[in-house]
Design a protein around this motif. Sequence first.
Motif, short mmCIF file in Angstrom:
data_model
loop_
_atom_site.label_atom_id
_atom_site.label_comp_id
_atom_site.label_asym_id
_atom_site.label_seq_id
_atom_site.Cartn_x
_atom_site.Cartn_y
_atom_site.Cartn_z
N PRO A 1 0.81 -1.22 0.00
CA PRO A 1 0.00 0.00 0.00
C PRO A 1 0.84 1.27 0.00
CG PRO A 1 -0.14 -1.13 2.12
CD PRO A 1 0.53 -2.07 1.17
N ARG A 2 2.12 1.14 0.31
CA ARG A 2 3.00 2.31 0.28
C ARG A 2 3.23 2.81 -1.14
NH1 ARG A 2 8.09 0.88 4.04
NH2 ARG A 2 8.57 3.09 3.62
N TYR A 3 2.82 2.01 -2.13
CA TYR A 3 2.94 2.41 -3.54
C TYR A 3 1.59 2.80 -4.16
CZ TYR A 3 7.47 0.02 -3.17
OH TYR A 3 8.73 -0.37 -2.79
N SER A 4 0.56 2.82 -3.37
CA SER A 4 -0.78 2.96 -3.95
C SER A 4 -0.99 4.31 -4.64
CB SER A 4 -1.85 2.75 -2.88
OG SER A 4 -1.69 3.70 -1.82
N GLN A 5 -0.23 5.32 -4.25
CA GLN A 5 -0.42 6.65 -4.83
C GLN A 5 0.46 6.92 -6.04
OE1 GLN A 5 -2.93 8.64 -3.66
NE2 GLN A 5 -3.33 6.81 -2.41
N ASP A 6 1.52 6.12 -6.23
CA ASP A 6 2.46 6.46 -7.32
C ASP A 6 3.08 5.23 -7.98
OD1 ASP A 6 4.09 5.68 -5.18
OD2 ASP A 6 5.60 7.22 -5.57
N ARG A 7 2.34 4.13 -8.03
CA ARG A 7 2.91 2.89 -8.58
C ARG A 7 3.32 3.05 -10.04
NH1 ARG A 7 -0.72 -0.14 -6.82
NH2 ARG A 7 0.33 -0.88 -4.91
N ALA B 1 4.34 5.74 -11.61
CA ALA B 1 5.57 6.54 -11.67
C ALA B 1 6.76 5.74 -11.16
CB ALA B 1 5.40 7.82 -10.84
N LEU B 2 6.54 4.94 -10.14
CA LEU B 2 7.61 4.10 -9.60
C LEU B 2 8.11 3.11 -10.65
CD1 LEU B 2 7.86 2.42 -6.21
CD2 LEU B 2 7.55 0.91 -8.16
N LEU B 3 7.19 2.50 -11.37
CA LEU B 3 7.58 1.54 -12.41
C LEU B 3 8.28 2.25 -13.56
CD1 LEU B 3 4.39 -0.71 -12.38
CD2 LEU B 3 6.69 -1.34 -11.58
N ASP C 1 6.64 0.55 -21.68
CA ASP C 1 7.33 1.64 -21.02
C ASP C 1 7.68 1.35 -19.56
OD1 ASP C 1 4.64 1.55 -20.37
OD2 ASP C 1 4.45 3.73 -20.13
N ILE C 2 7.44 0.11 -19.14
CA ILE C 2 7.76 -0.29 -17.77
C ILE C 2 8.33 -1.71 -17.80
CG2 ILE C 2 5.91 1.13 -16.76
CD1 ILE C 2 4.36 -1.52 -16.33
N PRO C 3 8.98 -2.14 -16.72
CA PRO C 3 9.53 -3.50 -16.70
C PRO C 3 8.45 -4.57 -16.82
CG PRO C 3 10.47 -2.15 -14.93
CD PRO C 3 9.33 -1.38 -15.50
N ASN D 1 11.94 2.11 -0.14
CA ASN D 1 12.74 1.52 -1.22
C ASN D 1 11.88 1.35 -2.47
OD1 ASN D 1 14.96 0.41 -2.45
ND2 ASN D 1 15.01 -1.45 -1.22
N GLU D 2 12.55 1.24 -3.63
CA GLU D 2 11.83 1.01 -4.87
C GLU D 2 12.74 0.28 -5.86
OE1 GLU D 2 11.83 4.78 -7.60
OE2 GLU D 2 11.13 5.40 -5.62
N PRO D 3 12.16 -0.40 -6.86
CA PRO D 3 12.95 -1.22 -7.77
C PRO D 3 14.07 -0.49 -8.50
CG PRO D 3 10.65 -1.86 -7.91
CD PRO D 3 10.70 -0.64 -7.04
N ALA D 4 13.92 0.78 -8.79
CA ALA D 4 14.99 1.51 -9.48
C ALA D 4 16.30 1.42 -8.73
CB ALA D 4 14.59 2.98 -9.67
N TRP D 5 16.22 1.30 -7.42
CA TRP D 5 17.43 1.33 -6.61
C TRP D 5 18.15 -0.01 -6.56
CZ3 TRP D 5 14.86 4.51 -2.10
CH2 TRP D 5 14.61 5.81 -2.57
N VAL D 6 17.66 -1.00 -7.29
CA VAL D 6 18.43 -2.23 -7.42
C VAL D 6 19.76 -1.96 -8.10
CG1 VAL D 6 17.59 -3.04 -9.69
CG2 VAL D 6 18.17 -4.71 -7.90
N ALA D 7 19.85 -0.81 -8.79
CA ALA D 7 21.12 -0.42 -9.40
C ALA D 7 22.22 -0.25 -8.36
CB ALA D 7 20.94 0.89 -10.18
N GLU D 8 21.85 0.19 -7.16
CA GLU D 8 22.84 0.34 -6.09
C GLU D 8 23.33 -1.02 -5.60
OE1 GLU D 8 24.00 3.18 -5.49
OE2 GLU D 8 22.48 4.44 -6.45
N VAL D 9 22.43 -2.00 -5.62
CA VAL D 9 22.82 -3.37 -5.24
C VAL D 9 23.76 -3.94 -6.29
CG1 VAL D 9 22.00 -5.66 -4.60
CG2 VAL D 9 20.60 -3.64 -4.07
N ALA D 10 23.43 -3.73 -7.56
CA ALA D 10 24.32 -4.20 -8.64
C ALA D 10 25.70 -3.57 -8.52
CB ALA D 10 23.69 -3.89 -10.00
#
Length: 276
Positions: A11-17, A19-21, A59-61, A231-240
């Motif tokens: 639900p923390r993504y319910s307002q901007d899912r 945009a997050l994707l 336009d999204i994963p 956290n959000e999926p875009a930041w998996v780049a930091e893990v990589a």
Amino acid sequence: MIDSHAHLDSPRYSQDRDALLARAWDAGVRTILSIGIGDGPDTMHQALNLAREYANRADIPAIYASAGVHPHEAQLADDDAYTKLNELLDQREVLACGEIGLDFYYDHSPREVQKAVFTRQMEIAAAHRKPIIIHCRPSDNSTNAWDETLAMLESEWSPTALGGILHCFTGEWTHARRAMDLGFMISFAGNITFPKAQPIRDVLVQVPLDRVLIETDAPFLAPVPNRGKRNEPAWVAEVAAKVAEVKSIAPDEAAFRTTENFHRFFGTTVTAENAR
């Protein structure tokens, strides 16, 4: 890149899912495995719903799903929950059963109940020939949950030869090695960027690159420099990037190799949409 573990239905993504994707796509993420535990058995279908809602978007994963009862909610598992899990694992977009396992840190469900529900879900996953995604968190200053999880995998899961993923790995090298002997991939999350996570990075050094996956566990465990934020999926780049640093390889190679590992393990392919 692939984010191999994100809770997109939070639900923390319910307002901007949306945009997050879009941010994930712009960051180079081409696939996300949306973890289907919801907030308990009644909502474990939400990850699949999202995978279908966002299917065929260029336009999204690309989004896949899993389904399972988290050990926190194990005491809520009943016949209806197992029936629902059976139905979900029969869907082509659902790649795995999980996250399932043992959590002796919070003990939100009694430990014996957690073990029984873990066993039942392994039986259901085996019947559908789907791998499993493992959550394992020991109590403070103890490896008891790791020891019991691996003992159960060795006795009850090994005969299936289906393997799985140790999600958000925080164990010791001996735990990773035992899991890899059972065909498991080892997935590292944003916590490998934390200053005090050197023991996890020490294990990463020893894990062969072809057994490594990366994840965010979003919305949890945001990596440095965003630690403490949602956290959000875009930041998996930091893990990589941290995997690349630890492995002494280029970030692009870490991204490519972990993506290759995911597709090889799940038997998925890079589609026209997620290769663009």
